[in-house]
Motif scaffolding. Structure first.
Motif, PDB file in Angstrom:
ATOM      1  N   UNK A 111       0.839  -1.191   0.000  1.00  0.00           N
ATOM      2  CA  UNK A 111       0.000   0.000   0.000  1.00  0.00           C
ATOM      3  C   UNK A 111       0.875   1.243   0.000  1.00  0.00           C
ATOM      4  N   UNK A 112       0.369   2.292  -0.632  1.00  0.00           N
ATOM      5  CA  UNK A 112       1.070   3.574  -0.647  1.00  0.00           C
ATOM      6  C   UNK A 112       0.021   4.667  -0.617  1.00  0.00           C
ATOM      7  N   UNK A 113       0.163   5.603   0.312  1.00  0.00           N
ATOM      8  CA  UNK A 113      -0.759   6.735   0.416  1.00  0.00           C
ATOM      9  C   UNK A 113      -0.214   7.885  -0.416  1.00  0.00           C
ATOM     10  N   UNK A 114      -0.948   8.274  -1.468  1.00  0.00           N
ATOM     11  CA  UNK A 114      -0.527   9.384  -2.318  1.00  0.00           C
ATOM     12  C   UNK A 114      -0.492  10.669  -1.496  1.00  0.00           C
ATOM     13  N   UNK A 115       0.601  11.387  -1.613  1.00  0.00           N
ATOM     14  CA  UNK A 115       0.728  12.652  -0.883  1.00  0.00           C
ATOM     15  C   UNK A 115       0.008  13.794  -1.590  1.00  0.00           C
ATOM     16  N   UNK A 116      -0.466  13.547  -2.809  1.00  0.00           N
ATOM     17  CA  UNK A 116      -1.199  14.570  -3.548  1.00  0.00           C
ATOM     18  C   UNK A 116      -2.693  14.524  -3.269  1.00  0.00           C
ATOM     19  N   UNK A 117      -3.306  13.337  -3.467  1.00  0.00           N
ATOM     20  CA  UNK A 117      -4.759  13.229  -3.327  1.00  0.00           C
ATOM     21  C   UNK A 117      -5.197  12.270  -2.223  1.00  0.00           C
ATOM     22  N   UNK A 118      -4.238  11.659  -1.545  1.00  0.00           N
ATOM     23  CA  UNK A 118      -4.480  10.738  -0.444  1.00  0.00           C
ATOM     24  C   UNK A 118      -5.108   9.405  -0.866  1.00  0.00           C
ATOM     25  N   UNK A 119      -5.099   9.117  -2.164  1.00  0.00           N
ATOM     26  CA  UNK A 119      -5.580   7.811  -2.625  1.00  0.00           C
ATOM     27  C   UNK A 119      -4.641   6.733  -2.087  1.00  0.00           C
ATOM     28  N   UNK A 120      -5.203   5.580  -1.757  1.00  0.00           N
ATOM     29  CA  UNK A 120      -4.397   4.449  -1.308  1.00  0.00           C
ATOM     30  C   UNK A 120      -4.130   3.579  -2.534  1.00  0.00           C
ATOM     31  N   UNK A 121      -2.864   3.528  -2.947  1.00  0.00           N
ATOM     32  CA  UNK A 121      -2.491   2.741  -4.112  1.00  0.00           C
ATOM     33  C   UNK A 121      -2.199   1.314  -3.682  1.00  0.00           C
ATOM     34  N   UNK A 122      -2.609   0.380  -4.521  1.00  0.00           N
ATOM     35  CA  UNK A 122      -2.352  -1.042  -4.327  1.00  0.00           C
ATOM     36  C   UNK A 122      -1.705  -1.554  -5.608  1.00  0.00           C
ATOM     37  N   UNK A 123      -0.928  -2.628  -5.540  1.00  0.00           N
ATOM     38  CA  UNK A 123      -0.295  -3.157  -6.755  1.00  0.00           C
ATOM     39  C   UNK A 123      -1.334  -3.562  -7.800  1.00  0.00           C
ATOM     40  N   UNK A 124      -0.973  -3.396  -9.069  1.00  0.00           N
ATOM     41  CA  UNK A 124      -1.813  -3.887 -10.151  1.00  0.00           C
ATOM     42  C   UNK A 124      -1.772  -5.408 -10.138  1.00  0.00           C
ATOM     43  N   UNK A 125      -2.790  -6.021 -10.706  1.00  0.00           N
ATOM     44  CA  UNK A 125      -2.859  -7.479 -10.774  1.00  0.00           C
ATOM     45  C   UNK A 125      -1.592  -8.021 -11.438  1.00  0.00           C
ATOM     46  N   UNK A 126      -0.939  -8.952 -10.771  1.00  0.00           N
ATOM     47  CA  UNK A 126       0.269  -9.559 -11.299  1.00  0.00           C
ATOM     48  C   UNK A 126       1.556  -8.920 -10.811  1.00  0.00           C
ATOM     49  N   UNK A 127       1.465  -7.753 -10.193  1.00  0.00           N
ATOM     50  CA  UNK A 127       2.644  -7.088  -9.638  1.00  0.00           C
ATOM     51  C   UNK A 127       2.739  -7.397  -8.148  1.00  0.00           C
ATOM     52  N   UNK A 128       3.971  -7.391  -7.631  1.00  0.00           N
ATOM     53  CA  UNK A 128       4.168  -7.750  -6.225  1.00  0.00           C
ATOM     54  C   UNK A 128       4.049  -6.564  -5.278  1.00  0.00           C
ATOM     55  N   UNK A 129       4.241  -5.336  -5.799  1.00  0.00           N
ATOM     56  CA  UNK A 129       4.220  -4.189  -4.896  1.00  0.00           C
ATOM     57  C   UNK A 129       3.903  -2.902  -5.666  1.00  0.00           C
ATOM     58  N   UNK A 130       3.700  -1.818  -4.939  1.00  0.00           N
ATOM     59  CA  UNK A 130       3.363  -0.543  -5.577  1.00  0.00           C
ATOM     60  C   UNK A 130       4.511   0.007  -6.408  1.00  0.00           C
ATOM     61  N   UNK A 131       5.758  -0.324  -6.048  1.00  0.00           N
ATOM     62  CA  UNK A 131       6.894   0.163  -6.834  1.00  0.00           C
ATOM     63  C   UNK A 131       6.923  -0.496  -8.207  1.00  0.00           C
ATOM     64  N   UNK A 132       6.568  -1.783  -8.260  1.00  0.00           N
ATOM     65  CA  UNK A 132       6.536  -2.479  -9.551  1.00  0.00           C
ATOM     66  C   UNK A 132       5.374  -1.982 -10.411  1.00  0.00           C
ATOM     67  N   UNK A 133       4.304  -1.519  -9.794  1.00  0.00           N
ATOM     68  CA  UNK A 133       3.141  -1.033 -10.535  1.00  0.00           C
ATOM     69  C   UNK A 133       3.246   0.435 -10.939  1.00  0.00           C
ATOM     70  N   UNK A 134       3.719   1.288 -10.049  1.00  0.00           N
ATOM     71  CA  UNK A 134       3.645   2.736 -10.275  1.00  0.00           C
ATOM     72  C   UNK A 134       4.981   3.455 -10.208  1.00  0.00           C
TER      73      UNK A 134
END
Length: 74
Positions: free
Chosen positions: A35-58
């Protein structure tokens, strides 16, 4: 991306898919970040399907275990 066997890159810039905010973050070397909390809009990011983490997705750089060619979060 080719595996980097000498030294993993430990910073990645995450781009929020909701608002486009970009933030450079330090990646953990021994765990996935689900999980990653966006510092801009406060959305909680989760990995895309098939990715292991938010860094691999975004992020601009995949997580250190993926960089080294090992299974992340196995």
């Amino acid at each position: 991306m080719a595996a980097n066997t000498s030294q993993a890159i430990l910073e990645s810039t995450i781009t929020c898919p909701e608002c486009g905010h970009r933030e450079t973050e330090q990646m953990p070397t021994d765990a996935c970040q689900y999980f990653y909390d966006c510092k801009g809009c406060r959305a909680v990011l989760k990995p895309k399907h098939g990715d292991c983490c938010v860094f691999c997705s975004y992020g601009t750089v995949p997580c250190p275990p993926i960089q080294s060619g090992t299974d992340c979060c196995g």
